[in-house]
Design an enzyme around this catalytic site. Structure first.
Site, short mmCIF file in Angstrom:
data_model
loop_
_atom_site.label_atom_id
_atom_site.label_comp_id
_atom_site.label_asym_id
_atom_site.label_seq_id
_atom_site.Cartn_x
_atom_site.Cartn_y
_atom_site.Cartn_z
N HIS A 385 -24.59 -131.34 -68.74
CA HIS A 385 -24.16 -131.94 -70.01
C HIS A 385 -24.32 -130.92 -71.14
CE1 HIS A 385 -23.03 -135.36 -72.49
NE2 HIS A 385 -23.68 -134.67 -73.40
N ALA A 386 -23.23 -130.70 -71.86
CA ALA A 386 -23.22 -129.65 -72.87
C ALA A 386 -24.27 -129.87 -73.95
CB ALA A 386 -21.85 -129.59 -73.52
N HIS A 415 -17.23 -128.11 -80.52
CA HIS A 415 -18.25 -129.08 -80.94
C HIS A 415 -19.64 -128.44 -80.93
CE1 HIS A 415 -20.41 -133.01 -81.04
NE2 HIS A 415 -21.25 -132.37 -80.24
N GLU A 416 -19.98 -127.80 -79.83
CA GLU A 416 -21.33 -127.23 -79.70
C GLU A 416 -21.54 -126.12 -80.73
OE1 GLU A 416 -23.40 -128.86 -78.11
OE2 GLU A 416 -22.10 -130.04 -76.81
N HIS A 419 -22.91 -127.30 -83.98
CA HIS A 419 -24.38 -127.39 -84.03
C HIS A 419 -24.99 -126.02 -84.29
CE1 HIS A 419 -24.50 -131.50 -82.62
NE2 HIS A 419 -23.98 -131.23 -81.44
N GLU A 443 -23.51 -133.99 -85.50
CA GLU A 443 -22.47 -134.18 -84.48
C GLU A 443 -21.06 -133.98 -85.04
OE1 GLU A 443 -23.22 -134.18 -81.48
OE2 GLU A 443 -25.35 -134.60 -81.67
N HIS A 544 -27.03 -139.64 -72.12
CA HIS A 544 -27.91 -139.87 -73.26
C HIS A 544 -28.95 -140.96 -73.02
CE1 HIS A 544 -24.28 -137.81 -74.48
NE2 HIS A 544 -24.90 -137.38 -75.56
N TYR A 554 -23.07 -140.38 -82.82
CA TYR A 554 -21.70 -140.02 -82.42
C TYR A 554 -20.69 -140.98 -83.04
CZ TYR A 554 -24.19 -137.18 -79.01
OH TYR A 554 -25.03 -136.28 -78.42
N1 ASP Z 1 -21.15 -132.63 -77.38
C1 ASP Z 1 -21.18 -133.56 -76.37
C2 ASP Z 1 -22.27 -134.52 -76.68
O1 ASP Z 1 -22.72 -134.39 -77.81
C3 ASP Z 1 -21.39 -132.84 -75.14
C4 ASP Z 1 -20.40 -133.25 -74.14
O2 ASP Z 1 -19.90 -134.31 -74.20
O3 ASP Z 1 -20.14 -132.50 -73.22
O4 ASP Z 1 -22.98 -135.16 -75.91
N1 SER Z 2 -20.78 -135.52 -76.60
C1 SER Z 2 -21.06 -136.89 -76.60
C2 SER Z 2 -20.97 -137.44 -75.23
O1 SER Z 2 -20.65 -136.75 -74.30
C3 SER Z 2 -20.12 -137.57 -77.53
O2 SER Z 2 -18.82 -137.18 -77.31
O3 SER Z 2 -21.21 -138.58 -75.02
ZN ZN Z 3 -23.30 -132.71 -80.04
#
Ligand code: ASP
Ligand code: SER
Ligand code: ZN
Length: 650
Positions: A385-386, A415-416, A419, A443, A544, A554
């Protein structure tokens, strides 16, 4: 996500803990060193900032190892380090009570408030329970990272990881193969149920010790407003965007019916089948582009095709470079493929970096390129997971991903890096202020850039072909964005609706799965094709939950990013419809963004928001403005449908 070991969104809550103080928690032996005698509040904050800086660097190293090298040793070290960190944090919070009721400078008062919100995993004071909590947390994350679905026996045994299973949902249109992949991934979380149940008891005890009703109330306290106000804000924002989501839902259902037939394309009550949406959690429908593309061929938006071509070219040049080596021919060929995959992953990351640099932001430091995890290692389990990491608050920033050449992964890189640039911008703040204005801001940074990845931008960097101007092309472009952004909204909301209920006890352990699917039905209009009773633990199949990352961030981000986008478009002097704006290369927009990022958590987010956008409220009207053409189009398309769905009454 961004990885904050601990850092829950920063922001001042309402006056916390007064009641708790009156109950005079025993000046507990928290295991932390006692404070120097006669320390003033300002001195206390200065000391915490210093201790926090060094402790968090150590914690990050342990966590990085346990996420990129999952085994029992790294788990032990990570759990132990976390134990020391949470013990220290409890100690600081305890010590900060000396200053309750005192007149403090605004910065010191804010720092002390933030201290109490620094972890999403409030720990009990009892050292035995605290240690149990960190072990459970590390174990759950490890289980998720190592998750694998195996079929067949003996020689014929095949195991697939999250990437391979996600691929089936993204690319196969075989109903049964998709169902098998979806169910397979959801088998990995069954063993987490017991751990999660205990986890909830332990963090609730920790939250109570800090003066909150439960861990959910603590999560809702990080927004410079009361927990109840925050909850009401999320309802208000959802009400603003719900009609748009309902139209998209209706349209998608019609297309699924056309593809699979009405008996399979939907489930009872007019809901969307969970395994057919191209994504394990139905949070992003972009992989259904083949089915949902409004006007096939209008405007070329085939980013996947371009990335694939880059990957093929990298493979060809890696092969040309290769000169013999050890091992069998097959082994050597495999290593060449690996080298090529890494080249492609880095190119994709450079593409994302280029956008930020075009705004006037710095290049990523050399250590970023050396220490990040770009592709999935072969020899061990990792959390794919990123995530984005600020290791030491002074430049050792990294991302951890398992990049493959797809559009979805490309946007995740943007996205990353959002951050990472936030981290770099606020690194000059004192450690306690090194955080997002609130966690939704964190986010939203990279996603704001993603909104600026218009067809023209994509064309200018060679990721799509020349663009034609037509109504059809516009609707296609809008749909591409909506499948990622609009589809996400109810998902962004429901995860913490579930956890808030779990933490406040309104959802009991023997109803975990039922409550999960009730909320999926209510908000997303999604349902499983086969019964999911309490022998499953489907929430655990979403990173998560075992990773304990709050999720409301998010949802908020998916509103905020449109506000930020609009503000940056204004700063760039954009005229014309919002959706046409890209501020790529615009230094004015970049400067404005950087100024906001630099503020970190040093002031209430409303102030930061005002400096960027002129307003102090979160508001979804920019979402609606952006998608106005699509919403009109969807209404026409759906005119003869009976839209909406019936959720089982919860
Ligand atoms: N940026 C995403 C998240 O915040 C990471 C993903 O979905 O790969 O969880
Ligand atoms: N990065 C977050 C997730 O994977 C929201 O897109 O759930
Ligand atoms: Zn993120």
């Amino acid at each position: 996500m961004t990885f904050r070991p601990a850092l829950l969104a920063a922001a001042v809550a309402m006056t916390l803990g007064l009641a708790a103080c009156k109950q005079a928690p025993t000046p507990a032996n928290t295991g932390a060193a006692p404070p120097p005698a006669g320390e003033t509040a300002d001195q206390f904050v200065a000391r915490v900032n210093k201790e926090f800086r060094s402790l968090s660097a150590e914690l990050n190293s342990a966590q990085w190892l346990s996420s990129t090298y999952i085994n029992s040793d790294s788990e032990t070290i990570a759990a132990k380090t976390n134990e020391r960190w949470l013990t220290q944090l409890n100690g600081w919070i305890e010590q900060s009570r000396r200053f309750d009721g005192q007149q403090l400078s605004p910065d010191t008062a804010r720092a002390i408030k933030l201290l109490k919100l620094m972890t999403a995993m409030p720990a009990p004071r009892d050292p035995v329970k605290l240690a149990e909590l960190t072990r459970i947390a590390t174990r759950m994350e490890g289980m998720y990272g190592a998750g694998s679905y195996c079929t067949g026996e003996g020689e014929a045994k095949v195991c697939r990881d999250i990437g391979q299973l996600s691929d089936v949902l993204a690319k196969s249109r075989d109903y049964d193969a998709q169902l098998d992949a979806w169910q397979g991934w959801h088998s990995i979380s069954v063993p987490m149920r017991k751990d999660y149940t205990r986890f909830v008891e332990l963090v609730n005890e920790g939250a109570k010790g800090m003066g909150f009703a439960d861990a959910g109330e603590m999560w809702r306290s990080g927004y410079d407003m009361s927990p109840a106000e925050l909850a009401a804000e999320t309802d208000r924002l959802w009400d603003q965007v719900k009609p748009l989501y309902e139209q998209l839902h209706c349209y998608a259902r019609g297309r699924l019916d056309a593809e699979y037939g009405k008996d399979k394309g939907e489930v009872a009550g007019g809901m969307l089948p969970a395994h057919l949406m191209g994504n394990l959690w139905q949070q992003d429908w972009g992989n259904l582009w083949d089915m949902l593309q409004p006007y096939p061929g209008a405007g070329s938006l085939d980013v996947n095709g371009a990335l694939n071509a880059i990957a093929q070219a990298d493979l060809a040049s890696a092969r040309a470079r290769a000169t013999g080596g050890d091992g069998s021919a097959a082994q050597r060929a495999f290593m060449v493929e690996r080298a090529a995959a890494l080249d492609t992953a880095k190119k994709m990351t450079e593409r994302a970096q280029d956008f930020y640099v075009s705004l006037g932001m710095p290049k990523l430091p050399a250590s970023y390129w050396e220490k990040s995890q770009f592709v999935k290692p072969l020899d061990r389990d990792v959390v794919c997971h990123a995530s984005a990491w600020d290791m030491n608050m002074e430049g050792d920033v990294r991302t951890k991903m398992c990049i493959t050449p797809t559009e979805e992964e490309l946007t995740t890189i943007y996205h990353e890096l959002g951050h990472i640039y936030y981290d770099l911008a606020y690194n000059k703040q004192p450690p306690l202020f090194q955080n997002g204005a609130h966690d939704g801001f964190h986010e939203a940074i990279g996603d704001t850039i993603v909104l600026a990845m218009t067809p023209s931008y994509l064309h200018s960097v060679g990721l799509v072909g020349a663009q034609q101007q037509s109504d059809e092309a516009l609707i296609n472009a809008q749909m591409r964005m909506a499948l990622a952004k609009v589809a996400f909204l109810p998902f962004g909301l429901m995860i913490d609706r579930w956890r808030w209920g779990v933490f406040d006890g309104s959802i009991k352990p023997d109803q975990y799965n039922k409550a999960w699917w009730d909320l999926k039905a209510k908000y997303q209009g999604v349902a499983p094709a086969t019964a999911r009773g309490e022998d499953f633990f489907d929430p655990g199949a979403k990173y998560h939950v075992p990773g304990n990352t709050p999720y409301t961030r998010y949802f908020l981000s998916h509103v905020l990013q449109f506000q930020f986008y609009k503000a940056l478009c204004d700063a760039a002097g954009h005229k014309g419809p919002l959706y046409e704006c890209s501020f790529y290369g615009n230094k004015e927009a970049g400067e404005k963004y950087w100024a906001m990022l630099s503020k970190g958590a040093s002031q209430p987010w409303q102030q930061t928001m005002k400096e960027l956008t002129g307003g102090e409220k979160m508001d979804a009207s920019a979402v609606l403005e952006y998608f106005a053409p699509l919403q009109g189009w969807l209404k026409q398309q759906n005119a003869n449908q009976s839209c909406g769905w019936t959720a089982p009454s919860a």
